[in-house]
Design a protein around this motif. Structure first.
Motif, PDB file in Angstrom:
ATOM      1  N   GLY A  18      -2.027   2.308 -15.646  1.00 16.16           N
ATOM      2  CA  GLY A  18      -1.485   1.667 -13.999  1.00 16.16           C
ATOM      3  C   GLY A  18      -0.472   0.302 -14.572  1.00 16.16           C
ATOM      4  N   SER A  19      -1.106  -0.425 -15.367  1.00 18.30           N
ATOM      5  CA  SER A  19      -1.053  -1.789 -15.518  1.00 18.30           C
ATOM      6  C   SER A  19      -0.502  -2.366 -16.334  1.00 18.30           C
ATOM      7  N   GLY A  20      -0.204  -1.793 -17.946  1.00 12.19           N
ATOM      8  CA  GLY A  20       0.575  -1.815 -18.886  1.00 12.19           C
ATOM      9  C   GLY A  20      -0.165  -1.722 -20.114  1.00 12.19           C
ATOM     10  N   ARG A  21      -1.531  -2.771 -19.753  1.00 15.00           N
ATOM     11  CA  ARG A  21      -2.498  -2.807 -21.135  1.00 15.00           C
ATOM     12  C   ARG A  21      -3.668  -1.657 -20.933  1.00 15.00           C
ATOM     13  N   ALA A  22      -3.744  -1.866 -22.082  1.00 15.76           N
ATOM     14  CA  ALA A  22      -4.190  -0.606 -22.946  1.00 15.76           C
ATOM     15  C   ALA A  22      -6.468   0.197 -22.228  1.00 15.76           C
ATOM     16  N   ASN A  23      -6.328   0.409 -22.179  1.00 11.02           N
ATOM     17  CA  ASN A  23      -7.711   0.794 -22.108  1.00 11.02           C
ATOM     18  C   ASN A  23      -9.035   0.609 -22.966  1.00 11.02           C
ATOM     19  N   THR A  24     -10.028  -0.312 -22.561  1.00  8.78           N
ATOM     20  CA  THR A  24     -10.468  -1.289 -23.587  1.00  8.78           C
ATOM     21  C   THR A  24     -12.580  -0.735 -23.022  1.00  8.78           C
ATOM     22  N   TYR A  25     -12.137   0.714 -22.632  1.00  6.42           N
ATOM     23  CA  TYR A  25     -13.902   1.269 -22.201  1.00  6.42           C
ATOM     24  C   TYR A  25     -14.648   0.851 -23.367  1.00  6.42           C
ATOM     25  N   PHE A  26     -13.606   1.517 -24.453  1.00  6.35           N
ATOM     26  CA  PHE A  26     -15.159   2.476 -25.462  1.00  6.35           C
ATOM     27  C   PHE A  26     -16.061   1.054 -26.117  1.00  6.35           C
ATOM     28  N   ALA A  27     -14.075  -0.457 -26.612  1.00  9.66           N
ATOM     29  CA  ALA A  27     -14.297  -0.660 -27.291  1.00  9.66           C
ATOM     30  C   ALA A  27     -15.342  -2.190 -26.318  1.00  9.66           C
ATOM     31  N   ALA A  38     -17.517 -11.897 -21.659  1.00 11.13           N
ATOM     32  CA  ALA A  38     -16.438 -11.307 -21.893  1.00 11.13           C
ATOM     33  C   ALA A  38     -15.628 -10.804 -23.030  1.00 11.13           C
ATOM     34  N   ALA A  39     -15.353  -9.508 -24.131  1.00 17.01           N
ATOM     35  CA  ALA A  39     -14.793 -10.516 -25.525  1.00 17.01           C
ATOM     36  C   ALA A  39     -13.876  -9.920 -25.248  1.00 17.01           C
ATOM     37  N   THR A  40     -13.204 -10.833 -26.141  1.00 17.00           N
ATOM     38  CA  THR A  40     -11.295 -11.109 -26.144  1.00 17.00           C
ATOM     39  C   THR A  40     -11.027  -9.779 -26.582  1.00 17.00           C
ATOM     40  N   ASP A  41      -9.567 -10.466 -26.017  1.00 25.63           N
ATOM     41  CA  ASP A  41      -8.567  -8.726 -26.173  1.00 25.63           C
ATOM     42  C   ASP A  41      -8.291  -8.514 -28.090  1.00 25.63           C
ATOM     43  N   ALA A  42      -8.436  -9.951 -28.465  1.00 25.41           N
ATOM     44  CA  ALA A  42      -8.115  -9.403 -29.721  1.00 25.41           C
ATOM     45  C   ALA A  42      -9.899  -8.355 -30.527  1.00 25.41           C
ATOM     46  N   GLN A  43     -10.447  -8.877 -29.561  1.00 23.13           N
ATOM     47  CA  GLN A  43     -11.789  -8.117 -30.602  1.00 23.13           C
ATOM     48  C   GLN A  43     -11.267  -6.587 -29.696  1.00 23.13           C
ATOM     49  N   ARG A  44     -11.276  -6.751 -28.646  1.00 19.37           N
ATOM     50  CA  ARG A  44     -11.478  -5.609 -28.437  1.00 19.37           C
ATOM     51  C   ARG A  44      -9.769  -4.901 -29.252  1.00 19.37           C
ATOM     52  N   ALA A  45      -8.755  -5.138 -29.255  1.00 17.95           N
ATOM     53  CA  ALA A  45      -7.268  -4.569 -29.858  1.00 17.95           C
ATOM     54  C   ALA A  45      -8.102  -4.216 -31.316  1.00 17.95           C
ATOM     55  N   GLU A  46      -9.078  -5.319 -31.870  1.00 26.03           N
ATOM     56  CA  GLU A  46      -9.170  -4.795 -33.144  1.00 26.03           C
ATOM     57  C   GLU A  46     -10.144  -3.503 -33.447  1.00 26.03           C
ATOM     58  N   ILE A  47     -11.243  -3.301 -32.453  1.00 19.85           N
ATOM     59  CA  ILE A  47     -12.081  -1.831 -31.821  1.00 19.85           C
ATOM     60  C   ILE A  47     -11.049  -0.577 -32.213  1.00 19.85           C
ATOM     61  N   ASN A  48     -10.212  -1.467 -30.782  1.00 15.99           N
ATOM     62  CA  ASN A  48      -9.955   0.660 -30.146  1.00 15.99           C
ATOM     63  C   ASN A  48      -8.998   1.010 -31.899  1.00 15.99           C
ATOM     64  N   ARG A  49      -8.199   0.136 -32.148  1.00 23.11           N
ATOM     65  CA  ARG A  49      -7.029   0.332 -33.482  1.00 23.11           C
ATOM     66  C   ARG A  49      -8.623   1.010 -34.699  1.00 23.11           C
ATOM     67  N   ILE A  50      -9.602   0.856 -34.849  1.00 21.53           N
ATOM     68  CA  ILE A  50     -10.992   1.400 -35.588  1.00 21.53           C
ATOM     69  C   ILE A  50     -11.003   2.604 -35.611  1.00 21.53           C
ATOM     70  N   LEU A  51     -11.173   2.651 -33.901  1.00 25.34           N
ATOM     71  CA  LEU A  51     -12.111   3.761 -33.487  1.00 25.34           C
ATOM     72  C   LEU A  51     -10.878   4.768 -33.418  1.00 25.34           C
ATOM     73  N   GLN A  52      -9.533   4.207 -32.983  1.00 26.17           N
ATOM     74  CA  GLN A  52      -8.515   5.588 -33.175  1.00 26.17           C
ATOM     75  C   GLN A  52      -8.265   5.898 -34.077  1.00 26.17           C
ATOM     76  N   ALA A  53      -8.841   5.301 -35.068  1.00 26.74           N
ATOM     77  CA  ALA A  53      -7.973   5.381 -36.773  1.00 26.74           C
ATOM     78  C   ALA A  53      -9.428   6.710 -37.944  1.00 26.74           C
ATOM     79  N   ASP A  54     -10.371   6.392 -36.842  1.00 26.36           N
ATOM     80  CA  ASP A  54     -11.902   6.856 -37.443  1.00 26.36           C
ATOM     81  C   ASP A  54     -11.471   8.331 -36.284  1.00 26.36           C
ATOM     82  N   LEU A  55     -11.484   8.058 -35.070  1.00 26.62           N
ATOM     83  CA  LEU A  55     -11.714   9.978 -34.624  1.00 26.62           C
ATOM     84  C   LEU A  55     -10.303  10.824 -35.018  1.00 26.62           C
ATOM     85  N   ALA A  56      -8.994   9.920 -35.991  1.00 24.73           N
ATOM     86  CA  ALA A  56      -8.440  10.803 -36.176  1.00 24.73           C
ATOM     87  C   ALA A  56      -8.253  11.227 -37.327  1.00 24.73           C
ATOM     88  N   ALA A  57      -9.059  10.792 -38.110  1.00 22.72           N
ATOM     89  CA  ALA A  57      -9.704  11.316 -39.008  1.00 22.72           C
ATOM     90  C   ALA A  57     -10.795  12.184 -39.219  1.00 22.72           C
TER      91      ALA A  57
END
Length: 177
Positions: A18-27, A38-57
């Motif tokens: 709802g706030s427009g920020r990405a949900n970074t639960y798994f990261a 706390a993890a940085t936003d850059a680390q969360r975003a990187e892990i999210n991209r990795i997980l998204q690509a692997d889940l799609a594969a």
């Protein structure tokens, strides 16, 4: 393919909240440190991209698994084996969430198809009932006229016999002569 990508994005935390920020639960689960940093936003975003690509594969690649386990070991102080177990556990949870999202989307599509079919069926049942009511009304009129010995024939050249029990429909009744 779009459903898979959407489910992967939702499951891995790529969906917007709802706030427009990405949900970074798994990261956050991957980067959870025992000291509470706390993890940085850059680390969360990187892990999210990795997980998204692997889940799609459909599976986690060896390089991504190794990279994530090294990141976890460095951040949390876990051994490499424990870090790999955490990666496998989090990936399994993300995959399960993606599968549940896909199943939910499939169920919603099936429910929507059933709703459309029910609406279509109800419309045609209404038309059939309306036609049946019309035919019943016309039949009642014809039957009432027949009962009252009125002219029932739809052909105006043929008139029924005027005799009460004759029943012939000749223009001139042969029994009346």
């Amino acid at each position: 393919m779009a459903v898979l990508a959407g489910a992967a994005a939702t499951a891995s935390g790529g969906g917007a909240t709802g706030s427009g920020r990405a949900n970074t639960y798994f990261a956050d689960m991957i980067l959870r440190a025992p000291n509470g940093d706390a993890a940085t936003d850059a680390q969360r975003a990187e892990i999210n991209r990795i997980l998204q690509a692997d889940l799609a594969a459909g599976k986690i690649s060896g390089e991504d698994r190794l990279y994530l386990s090294q990141m976890i070991a460095k951040r949390t102080g876990l051994s490499p084996a424990e870090a790999e177990q955490r990666v496998d556990l989090i990936y399994a949870q993300a995959k399960q969430a993606a599968d549940e999202t896909k199943a939910k989307a499939k169920a919603m599509a099936a429910a929507d198809d059933a709703r459309k079919a029910a609406a279509h069926s109800a419309l045609w049942m209404f038309v059939a009932l309306l036609l049946g009511a019309f035919v019943a009304a016309i039949s009642a009129i014809v039957g009432g006229r027949h009962r009252d010995h009125s002219r029932v024939s739809f052909n105006p050249r043929r008139t029924p016999c005027a005799r009460y029990y004759c029943g012939c429909s000749a223009y001139r009744c042969p029994s009346s002569s």
